[in-house]
Scaffold this motif. Structure first.
Motif, PDB file in Angstrom:
ATOM      1  N   HIS A 144     -59.317 -24.477 -15.678  1.00  0.00           N
ATOM      2  CA  HIS A 144     -59.932 -23.706 -14.672  1.00  0.00           C
ATOM      3  C   HIS A 144     -59.309 -22.455 -14.777  1.00  0.00           C
ATOM      4  O   HIS A 144     -59.711 -21.362 -14.487  1.00  0.00           O
ATOM      5  N   ARG A 145     -57.877 -22.416 -14.794  1.00  0.00           N
ATOM      6  CA  ARG A 145     -57.148 -21.257 -15.117  1.00  0.00           C
ATOM      7  C   ARG A 145     -57.491 -20.358 -16.263  1.00  0.00           C
ATOM      8  O   ARG A 145     -57.691 -19.083 -16.189  1.00  0.00           O
ATOM      9  N   MET A 146     -58.071 -20.927 -17.279  1.00  0.00           N
ATOM     10  CA  MET A 146     -58.478 -20.245 -18.456  1.00  0.00           C
ATOM     11  C   MET A 146     -59.752 -19.495 -18.254  1.00  0.00           C
ATOM     12  O   MET A 146     -59.950 -18.669 -18.632  1.00  0.00           O
ATOM     13  N   ARG A 147     -60.616 -20.204 -17.294  1.00  0.00           N
ATOM     14  CA  ARG A 147     -61.777 -19.865 -17.310  1.00  0.00           C
ATOM     15  C   ARG A 147     -61.655 -18.393 -16.136  1.00  0.00           C
ATOM     16  O   ARG A 147     -62.280 -17.478 -16.465  1.00  0.00           O
ATOM     17  N   LEU A 148     -60.925 -18.625 -15.115  1.00  0.00           N
ATOM     18  CA  LEU A 148     -60.679 -17.503 -14.348  1.00  0.00           C
ATOM     19  C   LEU A 148     -59.940 -16.133 -15.270  1.00  0.00           C
ATOM     20  O   LEU A 148     -60.537 -15.006 -14.956  1.00  0.00           O
ATOM     21  N   ALA A 149     -59.136 -16.448 -16.343  1.00  0.00           N
ATOM     22  CA  ALA A 149     -58.610 -15.511 -16.855  1.00  0.00           C
ATOM     23  C   ALA A 149     -59.678 -14.831 -18.007  1.00  0.00           C
ATOM     24  O   ALA A 149     -59.752 -13.743 -18.034  1.00  0.00           O
ATOM     25  N   ALA A 150     -60.642 -15.465 -18.432  1.00  0.00           N
ATOM     26  CA  ALA A 150     -61.614 -15.113 -19.221  1.00  0.00           C
ATOM     27  C   ALA A 150     -62.590 -14.327 -18.470  1.00  0.00           C
ATOM     28  O   ALA A 150     -62.937 -13.246 -18.979  1.00  0.00           O
ATOM     29  N   THR A 206     -73.233  -4.680 -28.602  1.00  0.00           N
ATOM     30  CA  THR A 206     -74.408  -4.785 -29.609  1.00  0.00           C
ATOM     31  C   THR A 206     -75.579  -5.340 -28.676  1.00  0.00           C
ATOM     32  O   THR A 206     -76.746  -4.850 -28.767  1.00  0.00           O
ATOM     33  N   HIS A 207     -75.595  -6.136 -27.720  1.00  0.00           N
ATOM     34  CA  HIS A 207     -76.322  -6.676 -27.064  1.00  0.00           C
ATOM     35  C   HIS A 207     -76.874  -6.029 -25.564  1.00  0.00           C
ATOM     36  O   HIS A 207     -77.957  -5.983 -25.268  1.00  0.00           O
ATOM     37  N   GLY A 208     -75.868  -5.494 -24.968  1.00  0.00           N
ATOM     38  CA  GLY A 208     -76.004  -4.780 -23.813  1.00  0.00           C
ATOM     39  C   GLY A 208     -76.297  -5.369 -22.552  1.00  0.00           C
ATOM     40  O   GLY A 208     -76.709  -5.053 -21.419  1.00  0.00           O
ATOM     41  N   THR A 209     -76.038  -6.710 -22.657  1.00  0.00           N
ATOM     42  CA  THR A 209     -76.184  -7.517 -21.384  1.00  0.00           C
ATOM     43  C   THR A 209     -74.985  -8.660 -21.231  1.00  0.00           C
ATOM     44  O   THR A 209     -74.682  -9.160 -22.196  1.00  0.00           O
ATOM     45  N   PRO A 210     -74.287  -8.218 -20.291  1.00  0.00           N
ATOM     46  CA  PRO A 210     -72.971  -8.998 -20.015  1.00  0.00           C
ATOM     47  C   PRO A 210     -73.631 -10.354 -19.820  1.00  0.00           C
ATOM     48  O   PRO A 210     -74.468 -10.910 -19.234  1.00  0.00           O
ATOM     49  N   ARG A 211     -72.327 -11.488 -19.923  1.00  0.00           N
ATOM     50  CA  ARG A 211     -72.525 -12.762 -19.904  1.00  0.00           C
ATOM     51  C   ARG A 211     -72.752 -12.962 -18.260  1.00  0.00           C
ATOM     52  O   ARG A 211     -72.193 -12.531 -17.407  1.00  0.00           O
ATOM     53  N   GLY A 212     -73.850 -14.042 -17.923  1.00  0.00           N
ATOM     54  CA  GLY A 212     -74.125 -14.160 -16.593  1.00  0.00           C
ATOM     55  C   GLY A 212     -75.246 -13.429 -16.147  1.00  0.00           C
ATOM     56  O   GLY A 212     -75.756 -13.320 -15.067  1.00  0.00           O
ATOM     57  N   GLN A 213     -75.757 -12.392 -16.957  1.00  0.00           N
ATOM     58  CA  GLN A 213     -77.146 -11.869 -17.032  1.00  0.00           C
ATOM     59  C   GLN A 213     -77.993 -12.119 -18.050  1.00  0.00           C
ATOM     60  O   GLN A 213     -77.633 -12.569 -19.052  1.00  0.00           O
ATOM     61  N   THR A 214     -79.213 -11.674 -17.848  1.00  0.00           N
ATOM     62  CA  THR A 214     -80.234 -11.818 -18.844  1.00  0.00           C
ATOM     63  C   THR A 214     -81.068 -10.463 -18.937  1.00  0.00           C
ATOM     64  O   THR A 214     -81.073  -9.821 -17.938  1.00  0.00           O
ATOM     65  N   ASP A 215     -81.856 -10.401 -19.931  1.00  0.00           N
ATOM     66  CA  ASP A 215     -82.785  -9.226 -19.979  1.00  0.00           C
ATOM     67  C   ASP A 215     -83.880  -9.175 -18.950  1.00  0.00           C
ATOM     68  O   ASP A 215     -84.880  -8.305 -18.836  1.00  0.00           O
ATOM     69  N   THR A 216     -83.954 -10.260 -18.217  1.00  0.00           N
ATOM     70  CA  THR A 216     -84.973 -10.403 -17.068  1.00  0.00           C
ATOM     71  C   THR A 216     -84.349  -9.447 -15.897  1.00  0.00           C
ATOM     72  O   THR A 216     -85.076  -8.980 -14.943  1.00  0.00           O
ATOM     73  N   VAL A 240     -71.750 -17.677 -15.983  1.00  0.00           N
ATOM     74  CA  VAL A 240     -72.004 -18.763 -16.940  1.00  0.00           C
ATOM     75  C   VAL A 240     -70.584 -19.483 -17.266  1.00  0.00           C
ATOM     76  O   VAL A 240     -70.740 -20.489 -17.149  1.00  0.00           O
ATOM     77  N   ASP A 241     -69.793 -18.731 -17.615  1.00  0.00           N
ATOM     78  CA  ASP A 241     -68.480 -19.363 -18.001  1.00  0.00           C
ATOM     79  C   ASP A 241     -67.821 -20.189 -16.766  1.00  0.00           C
ATOM     80  O   ASP A 241     -67.466 -21.494 -17.074  1.00  0.00           O
ATOM     81  N   MET A 242     -67.750 -19.605 -15.648  1.00  0.00           N
ATOM     82  CA  MET A 242     -67.247 -20.505 -14.536  1.00  0.00           C
ATOM     83  C   MET A 242     -68.182 -21.593 -14.170  1.00  0.00           C
ATOM     84  O   MET A 242     -67.695 -22.455 -13.443  1.00  0.00           O
TER      85      MET A 242
END
Length: 330
Positions: free
Chosen positions: A255-261, A311-321, A121-123
């Motif tokens: 762009h570099r900061m998104r890659l770093a994140a 806390t949520h168990g779901t990484p960024r870029g994934q959902t509970d689906t 999602v961030d990229m």
């Protein structure tokens, strides 16, 4: 590799989560996948897309509708349906190929394949922000895209019965259909529209963007990028800023900061190693740049992400689906 391909590669597509439904009047679904592109393909019949503050949109057999930001919406038998909308997310989580029967006993009926793409999602944020709220590709009319007809036919065949490697094939096909939608939109963006995606059609700017995405670690200067674009330094800087809304080196830094994140969130690499990977010889300079972009130091931001995951168990870029086994393998 061209600039759009490099940008799409940076998004790290990871297939689709979907549900196949057979709907009888009256029927209605609601779906929200924030930050992740949602889609519906009408394989038979017709449906209406309902979004808050927007006019109802008719979808017909062969149509593909993509909501790039995954905003809340309903898809139903008619604009003023008698049905109470049911959440599609739990049915997508099952990843079952057998169509889910839904609605009443009336006519007409509608067959849908609905779901969402999975990517970083961030990229993807700059691209998603530049796309319209909906991408509607019509399967009927004077000249429907060849890729859509082939893709829908192939997808309908693939979900018709269980086969080896089925999910892997559906994942790749879903990625391709979404990328085709983006490509069609980029090709239609007019010059001077104020949309930075127009830069991808500008050979000079596209060359510069491709080089920044291909080698973000390099210590690029504006004259070097101008040389890649075959323009003078001033002409390149002005053209880049007018089209993309920010100077070349500001774009490169973000762009570099998104890659770093992404590395901070998904790897155990040290801060100094990540700094080096995105072109910073000094960890202190990298930390300052990162804090300007994200409001926290790299180490603090990483800890926040880890806490959110706990806390949520779901990484960024994934959902509970996402099915549990696929989350573990992602």
């Amino acid at each position: 590799m061209d600039s759009l391909s490099l940008i799409l590669d940076d998004m790290h597509f990871d297939g689709v989560v979907f549900a196949s439904t057979h709907n009888s009047t009256p029927w209605a679904w609601h779906l929200a996948t924030p930050g992740l592109a949602a889609f519906h393909m009408v394989t038979n019949g017709q449906a209406w897309l309902i979004r808050e503050g927007e006019e109802p949109l008719l979808l017909q057999t062969g149509d593909l509708i993509v909501l790039p930001a995954g905003c809340m919406h309903r898809i139903q038998d008619k604009p003023q349906t008698m049905a109470v909308a049911q959440d599609l997310v739990p049915f997508m989580a099952k990843s079952e190929l057998e169509p889910q029967r839904h609605g009443g006993q009336g006519e007409p009926k509608c067959d849908l394949i609905s779901g969402h793409a999975r990517f970083d999602v961030d990229m993807a944020a700059p691209l998603i922000a530049a796309l319209p709220s909906t991408l509607h590709v019509r399967g009927l009319g004077e000249a429907p895209p060849v890729w859509l007809a082939i893709g829908l036919q192939f997808l309908a065949h693939e979900v018709s019965s269980p086969r080896p490697a089925q999910q892997a094939i559906i994942n790749r096909l879903g990625d391709i259909l979404f990328m085709e939608c983006i490509r069609d939109y980029v090709e239609a963006v007019p010059e001077g529209s104020g949309n930075w995606l127009a830069a991808l059609k500008d050979r000079a700017l596209s060359n510069a963007l491709a080089n920044m995405h291909r080698d973000p670690r390099r210590n690029w200067t504006v004259p070097e990028l101008a040389q890649q674009a075959c323009l003078s330094r001033s002409a390149f800087a002005d053209r880049f800023s007018q089209t993309l809304g920010e100077p070349p080196l500001t774009y490169l830094t973000r762009h570099r900061m998104r890659l770093a994140a992404r590395q901070l969130a998904n790897s155990g690499l040290s801060i100094s190693k990540i700094a080096d990977q995105v072109g910073y010889a000094s960890e202190a300079a990298f930390s300052q740049a990162f804090k300007r972009e994200y409001g926290a130091s790299p180490s603090a931001w990483r800890q926040q992400r880890l806490s959110a995951l706990d806390t949520h168990g779901t990484p960024r870029g994934q959902t509970d689906t996402d099915p549990p086994n696929e989350k573990a393998a992602a």
